[in-house]
Structure formats: structure tokens, C-alpha cells
Motif scaffolding. Sequence first.
Motif, mmCIF file in Angstrom:
data_model
loop_
_atom_site.group_PDB
_atom_site.id
_atom_site.type_symbol
_atom_site.label_atom_id
_atom_site.label_comp_id
_atom_site.label_asym_id
_atom_site.label_seq_id
_atom_site.Cartn_x
_atom_site.Cartn_y
_atom_site.Cartn_z
ATOM 1 N N ALA A 82 -4.125 -3.323 0.336
ATOM 2 C CA ALA A 82 -4.299 -1.886 0.166
ATOM 3 C C ALA A 82 -5.583 -1.582 -0.595
ATOM 4 O O ALA A 82 -6.293 -0.632 -0.292
ATOM 5 C CB ALA A 82 -3.096 -1.301 -0.565
ATOM 6 N N GLN A 83 -5.900 -2.401 -1.578
ATOM 7 C CA GLN A 83 -7.105 -2.179 -2.362
ATOM 8 C C GLN A 83 -8.364 -2.432 -1.524
ATOM 9 O O GLN A 83 -9.339 -1.721 -1.640
ATOM 10 C CB GLN A 83 -7.096 -3.077 -3.594
ATOM 11 C CG GLN A 83 -8.204 -2.767 -4.565
ATOM 12 C CD GLN A 83 -8.144 -3.652 -5.796
ATOM 13 O OE1 GLN A 83 -7.516 -4.700 -5.781
ATOM 14 N NE2 GLN A 83 -8.807 -3.225 -6.845
ATOM 15 N N SER A 84 -8.366 -3.434 -0.654
ATOM 16 C CA SER A 84 -9.534 -3.709 0.179
ATOM 17 C C SER A 84 -9.745 -2.595 1.205
ATOM 18 O O SER A 84 -10.864 -2.266 1.551
ATOM 19 C CB SER A 84 -9.402 -5.066 0.870
ATOM 20 O OG SER A 84 -8.355 -5.021 1.831
ATOM 21 N N GLY A 85 -8.678 -1.997 1.703
ATOM 22 C CA GLY A 85 -8.801 -0.870 2.624
ATOM 23 C C GLY A 85 -9.439 0.331 1.960
ATOM 24 O O GLY A 85 -10.255 1.029 2.551
ATOM 25 N N SER A 86 -9.107 0.608 0.729
ATOM 26 C CA SER A 86 -9.713 1.739 0.032
ATOM 27 C C SER A 86 -11.166 1.458 -0.315
ATOM 28 O O SER A 86 -11.975 2.371 -0.397
ATOM 29 C CB SER A 86 -8.906 2.078 -1.219
ATOM 30 O OG SER A 86 -8.972 1.011 -2.153
ATOM 31 N N ASN A 87 -11.516 0.190 -0.522
ATOM 32 C CA ASN A 87 -12.924 -0.155 -0.780
ATOM 33 C C ASN A 87 -13.799 0.121 0.441
ATOM 34 O O ASN A 87 -14.931 0.561 0.306
ATOM 35 C CB ASN A 87 -13.053 -1.622 -1.180
ATOM 36 C CG ASN A 87 -12.576 -1.866 -2.596
ATOM 37 O OD1 ASN A 87 -12.492 -0.942 -3.390
ATOM 38 N ND2 ASN A 87 -12.242 -3.111 -2.907
ATOM 39 N N ILE A 88 -13.275 -0.122 1.624
ATOM 40 C CA ILE A 88 -14.035 0.131 2.851
ATOM 41 C C ILE A 88 -14.283 1.635 2.996
ATOM 42 O O ILE A 88 -15.383 2.064 3.346
ATOM 43 C CB ILE A 88 -13.296 -0.442 4.075
ATOM 44 C CG1 ILE A 88 -13.326 -1.965 4.021
ATOM 45 C CG2 ILE A 88 -13.922 0.056 5.363
ATOM 46 C CD1 ILE A 88 -12.494 -2.633 5.092
ATOM 47 N N LEU A 89 -13.276 2.436 2.704
ATOM 48 C CA LEU A 89 -13.450 3.886 2.803
ATOM 49 C C LEU A 89 -14.464 4.406 1.793
ATOM 50 O O LEU A 89 -15.245 5.308 2.095
ATOM 51 C CB LEU A 89 -12.111 4.592 2.609
ATOM 52 C CG LEU A 89 -11.095 4.423 3.742
ATOM 53 C CD1 LEU A 89 -9.791 5.117 3.395
ATOM 54 C CD2 LEU A 89 -11.653 4.946 5.046
ATOM 55 N N THR A 90 -14.479 3.844 0.605
ATOM 56 C CA THR A 90 -15.452 4.313 -0.391
ATOM 57 C C THR A 90 -16.871 3.875 -0.033
ATOM 58 O O THR A 90 -17.826 4.533 -0.428
ATOM 59 C CB THR A 90 -15.091 3.796 -1.800
ATOM 60 O OG1 THR A 90 -15.027 2.363 -1.783
ATOM 61 C CG2 THR A 90 -13.778 4.368 -2.267
ATOM 62 N N LEU A 91 -17.008 2.800 0.731
ATOM 63 C CA LEU A 91 -18.336 2.363 1.155
ATOM 64 C C LEU A 91 -18.831 3.150 2.374
ATOM 65 O O LEU A 91 -20.003 3.498 2.468
ATOM 66 C CB LEU A 91 -18.324 0.870 1.484
ATOM 67 C CG LEU A 91 -18.168 -0.071 0.290
ATOM 68 C CD1 LEU A 91 -18.037 -1.505 0.780
ATOM 69 C CD2 LEU A 91 -19.343 0.059 -0.648
ATOM 70 N N VAL A 92 -17.941 3.422 3.307
ATOM 71 C CA VAL A 92 -18.329 4.087 4.548
ATOM 72 C C VAL A 92 -18.378 5.610 4.377
ATOM 73 O O VAL A 92 -19.174 6.285 5.034
ATOM 74 C CB VAL A 92 -17.352 3.692 5.688
ATOM 75 C CG1 VAL A 92 -17.643 4.470 6.954
ATOM 76 C CG2 VAL A 92 -17.432 2.198 5.952
ATOM 77 N N GLY A 93 -17.573 6.149 3.502
ATOM 78 C CA GLY A 93 -17.488 7.598 3.299
ATOM 79 C C GLY A 93 -18.814 8.281 3.033
ATOM 80 O O GLY A 93 -19.130 9.281 3.691
ATOM 81 N N PRO A 94 -19.628 7.796 2.104
ATOM 82 C CA PRO A 94 -20.925 8.453 1.857
ATOM 83 C C PRO A 94 -21.861 8.434 3.067
ATOM 84 O O PRO A 94 -22.602 9.392 3.301
ATOM 85 C CB PRO A 94 -21.523 7.651 0.702
ATOM 86 C CG PRO A 94 -20.355 7.050 0.016
ATOM 87 C CD PRO A 94 -19.336 6.790 1.089
#
Length: 103
Positions: free
Chosen positions: A8-20
Motif C-alpha cells: 500500500a505504501q509503494s502504491g501511494s509513492n507512485i501517485l506522489t511521483l506521477v501526480g505533479p
Amino acid sequence: MFQYAAAAQSGSNILTLVGPFVLMFVVFYFLLIRPQQKKTKARNGMLKALKKGDKVVTIGGLHGNIMEISDDIVVLRVNDVTKLTFDRGSISHSINTDTVDKE
């Protein structure tokens, strides 16, 4: 149990990287790409609507009346005896005769 938390933590890291990057693309689209597409569409419509007798200005700043027009060539009358041939794409804008008459 620890594995589920790590996934779950790795999935949220991808969103924080791709989001910007997604946000930057959306901003660039609405501030740069979309207005340029509208401007190009308006210019192409103006070039298609040109007809014999219209007053136009070329990209170089030459004013004249359209004497002959074809798909890609425009012949402008600059004065009583001078006719110049231009590519249709070299027309910058058309001068509305109603606006000129009112001034």
C-alpha cells in the motif's frame, strides 16, 4: 501483515511521483496547447474565407486588395498598376471594410 502495508505504501509513492507531472501537463494544455489550437483554427478559417476584392495585410506588412485567388496563390493589387503574387499562407489578416469605412 507487514507485506500488505509495504504494498500500500509503494502504491501511494507512485501517485506522489506521477501526480505533479500529470498536473503540469494539464496546466500546459490549458495555458499553451489549447489556445494555440484555437488560434490556428481561426487563422485557417480566415484564409479559407478570403475572396476577390478583400483588403488584406501580408506577414511582411504589405497592404493590398485581392485581385485573383486560387488554392495556394493570391495576387494582390498594391496600387493602380502594381500586382504582386503571394502564397496564401503569407496573408496575416484581412481588413474588414466596414471598420475602415467608419473610421
